[in-house]
Design an enzyme around this catalytic site. Sequence first.
Site, short mmCIF file in Angstrom:
data_model
loop_
_atom_site.label_atom_id
_atom_site.label_comp_id
_atom_site.label_asym_id
_atom_site.label_seq_id
_atom_site.Cartn_x
_atom_site.Cartn_y
_atom_site.Cartn_z
NE ARG A 44 -1.82 -1.38 3.79
CZ ARG A 44 -1.80 -2.16 5.24
NH1 ARG A 44 -3.28 -1.85 5.82
NH2 ARG A 44 -1.21 -2.09 5.21
CG ASP A 179 8.44 -26.64 6.94
OD1 ASP A 179 9.72 -25.55 7.25
OD2 ASP A 179 7.81 -26.80 7.78
CG HIS A 180 12.47 -21.74 7.77
ND1 HIS A 180 11.60 -20.66 8.69
CD2 HIS A 180 13.91 -21.25 7.92
CE1 HIS A 180 12.50 -21.11 9.23
NE2 HIS A 180 13.36 -21.10 9.11
CG HIS A 242 9.43 -25.03 11.16
ND1 HIS A 242 9.64 -24.36 10.19
CD2 HIS A 242 9.54 -23.37 11.48
CE1 HIS A 242 9.08 -23.75 9.24
NE2 HIS A 242 9.10 -22.55 10.42
N1 NDP Z 1 9.68 -11.66 9.01
C1 NDP Z 1 9.75 -13.46 8.75
O1 NDP Z 1 11.29 -13.66 9.20
C2 NDP Z 1 8.90 -14.30 9.19
C3 NDP Z 1 7.87 -13.90 8.13
N2 NDP Z 1 6.53 -14.95 7.64
C4 NDP Z 1 5.13 -14.65 6.89
O2 NDP Z 1 4.98 -14.18 5.95
C5 NDP Z 1 4.63 -12.39 6.12
C6 NDP Z 1 4.54 -10.99 5.68
O3 NDP Z 1 5.32 -11.54 7.22
P1 NDP Z 1 6.26 -10.27 7.84
O4 NDP Z 1 7.13 -9.14 6.10
O5 NDP Z 1 7.55 -10.01 8.67
O6 NDP Z 1 5.17 -9.17 7.61
P2 NDP Z 1 5.67 -7.02 7.73
O7 NDP Z 1 4.44 -6.83 8.40
O8 NDP Z 1 6.73 -6.67 7.59
O9 NDP Z 1 5.21 -6.81 6.03
C7 NDP Z 1 3.71 -7.23 5.92
C8 NDP Z 1 3.72 -6.38 3.93
O10 NDP Z 1 1.86 -6.87 3.56
C9 NDP Z 1 1.24 -5.29 3.23
N3 NDP Z 1 0.38 -5.25 3.48
C10 NDP Z 1 -0.93 -5.26 4.45
N4 NDP Z 1 -1.49 -4.97 4.76
C11 NDP Z 1 -2.22 -5.25 2.99
C12 NDP Z 1 -2.63 -4.64 2.49
N5 NDP Z 1 -4.47 -4.41 3.15
N6 NDP Z 1 -3.12 -4.89 1.32
C13 NDP Z 1 -1.65 -4.40 0.87
N7 NDP Z 1 -0.44 -5.02 1.29
C14 NDP Z 1 -1.07 -5.43 2.69
C15 NDP Z 1 2.62 -4.82 3.88
O11 NDP Z 1 2.41 -3.82 3.08
P3 NDP Z 1 2.35 -2.24 3.01
O12 NDP Z 1 2.41 -1.84 4.41
O13 NDP Z 1 3.35 -1.54 2.46
O14 NDP Z 1 0.60 -2.28 2.77
C16 NDP Z 1 4.47 -5.14 4.41
O15 NDP Z 1 5.02 -5.41 2.71
C17 NDP Z 1 3.39 -13.39 7.13
O16 NDP Z 1 2.27 -14.41 6.84
C18 NDP Z 1 4.75 -14.05 8.08
O17 NDP Z 1 3.67 -14.65 9.03
C19 NDP Z 1 7.60 -15.82 7.66
C20 NDP Z 1 8.11 -16.83 8.69
C21 NDP Z 1 9.27 -15.70 8.93
O1 LIG Z 2 9.54 -19.72 11.67
C1 LIG Z 2 10.25 -19.78 12.53
O2 LIG Z 2 11.55 -20.10 12.96
C2 LIG Z 2 12.55 -19.24 13.45
C3 LIG Z 2 13.86 -20.03 13.75
O3 LIG Z 2 14.20 -20.92 12.46
P1 LIG Z 2 15.17 -20.66 12.40
O4 LIG Z 2 16.03 -20.55 10.86
O5 LIG Z 2 16.27 -18.93 13.05
O6 LIG Z 2 16.31 -21.84 13.30
C4 LIG Z 2 11.67 -18.92 15.34
O7 LIG Z 2 12.32 -17.89 16.10
C5 LIG Z 2 10.45 -18.25 14.77
O8 LIG Z 2 9.49 -17.99 15.77
C6 LIG Z 2 9.59 -19.11 13.67
O9 LIG Z 2 8.23 -18.01 13.54
#
Ligand code: NDP
Ligand SMILES: O=C1O[C@H](COP(=O)(O)O)[C@@H](O)[C@H](O)[C@H]1O
Length: 510
Positions: A44, A179-180, A242
């Site tokens: 957004r 699933d990383h 995981h």
């Molecule tokens: N961060 C991590 O390390 C990990 C994350 N995940 C999963 O990945 C996914 C993303 O996580 P993460 O990047 O941390 O989340 P963030 O909160 O950092 O980012 C969310 C993203 O979603 C976008 N977004 C939210 N609402 C809207 C909307 N209504 N329309 C369009 N875009 C939208 C935001 O864009 P904007 O604000 O510009 O709208 C932003 O780019 C989640 O499902 C999380 O569980 C899984 C493993 C690890």
């Molecule tokens: O998906 C997840 O994994 C991390 C741990 O990942 P790792 O690659 O560092 O072992 C965990 O910290 C997090 O809570 C969970 O959402």
Amino acid sequence: MEPTTFVLFGATGDLAKRKIYPALYNLFVDGKLPQSFSLVGLGRREWTDESFRANVEQSLRQFSRREANDAELVKRFVDAFRYCVLDIGRKEDYQKLLRLIEQREEALGAPPNRMFYLSVGPEFFEPIAANIQDSGLGSAQGWKRLVIEKPFGHDLPSARDLNLKLSKAFDEQEIFRIDHYLGKPMVQKLGSLQQANPVIQALWTNRYIANVQITANETVGVEERAGYYDHIGAVRDMFQNHLLQLLMMAAIHLPHDSTSEKVRFKKKKIMEALEPVQKQEVGASVIRGQYEAGTVQGKPVVGYTSEPGIAPDSMNDTFIAARLLIEDSYWRGVPFYIRTGKRLAEKSTRIVVEFKEPIKAASETSEEGATPNLLIFEIGPNEGITLQLNTKDLEHEGEFKPVHIDIDLLGGQDNVPEAYENLIFDALRGDSTFFAHWDEVELSWQWVQPLLDAFEENLIPLHSYAAGSYGPAESDALLAQDGYHWWFDVKPEQQIQNREGEPYAYNANH
Ligand SMILES: NC(=O)C1=CN([C@@H]2O[C@H](COP(=O)(O)OP(=O)(O)OC[C@H]3O[C@@H](n4cnc5c(N)ncnc54)[C@H](OP(=O)(O)O)[C@@H]3O)[C@@H](O)[C@H]2O)C=CC1
Ligand SMILES: O=C1O[C@H](COP(=O)(O)O)[C@@H](O)[C@H](O)[C@H]1O
């Protein structure tokens, strides 16, 4: 590799910045991106193509495995990037996106092969899939793929509901559930090591193996994710996905001609063979815990309920240990112990295979100092395989002492691709071997559901453990009941050091 348009929902978010752009850049440097590759980032935020590219460049400098200091190279990489403001709920935004993608495909002379990557919260998975279908984005002549992050559902009914909704827009073979852990290099090697080495294959049964221990210990607490984690707990955050994936990969027996379908079929068979637990019986094989204040690697830390954003009376689990049994001819009678938790003594993800003790079984002679043979798969933070054998110590009256043989699988390489690189590469090639099939996900939730119910109804105790320990004492007791113990839990005073002066985990005499 076929020309691809990579459509990234959540392009302004944390995961994109820390994992996805660096992974794509590493693939680019290694020559593993399609010749014709185009990326459209969505969010957004009112970013332009230029500000988007600047953000991507910043992320490469911070997080990329490959150096991002060659301006010409980085420019060639980000030239493929476009940004489009899109609100997930606004149907008209998808028409704008469709026009942009078609323009790009036309300009590049590329067929409409589109990979939709959902790096957004799970509440958006279903509306995005539906809008891709309704807008015509998913009905072009080329292929389409949906790459989806965890969590896939919150429990069994919600996972089924989500799958049903996604399947209206994408077929199962078009859905790539990330699933990383399945992208970690050592996990990717588990099946093939057993498949390609008769010496391992021959031993991979209940005839020789006493138990298998799967550990994913973390030193971090909830960090900035209190709102998410307090509703999820270790059971949903790590165990359901995981850790059960690690169990499948450790237990799998692969045929020589294994294809992606066969690997996933075999994994499904393992999940089907898992002995189910009844809600009332969960306490007999599952331990849940929550950390109290303590010291982690020399630093004092607060307890879970004192973490910012966590309710003082939270009953959330930050640790889980469980004993699982696979009722098939290979594994009948071999307990698989699994544990994971936050704020533990060390960061370590490993699988330890403990072999039976044929020397003792075969004779009544005293075998002073003999320990079981172990095969240890170090998955992270360092990778490696170690074999623990017994040898006679001639300096100590011929007692047995354990020796460790380290197997260098990386051939001295220290700059190996990380999980997201492997997985994105596979998704671009359409190889779903290391993505979770719906059958596996459903069966995982099915096994875990009685645990969720028992936790919810407080049918089993929530044990506390000191931050910096290896979890509640009850987790040790779970193994002690069967005559085993967790391998390599090393108390600080017992730690020995390796040549680099770092704590060396293998202290088999503890
Ligand atoms: N961060 C991590 O390390 C990990 C994350 N995940 C999963 O990945 C996914 C993303 O996580 P993460 O990047 O941390 O989340 P963030 O909160 O950092 O980012 C969310 C993203 O979603 C976008 N977004 C939210 N609402 C809207 C909307 N209504 N329309 C369009 N875009 C939208 C935001 O864009 P904007 O604000 O510009 O709208 C932003 O780019 C989640 O499902 C999380 O569980 C899984 C493993 C690890
Ligand atoms: O998906 C997840 O994994 C991390 C741990 O990942 P790792 O690659 O560092 O072992 C965990 O910290 C997090 O809570 C969970 O959402």
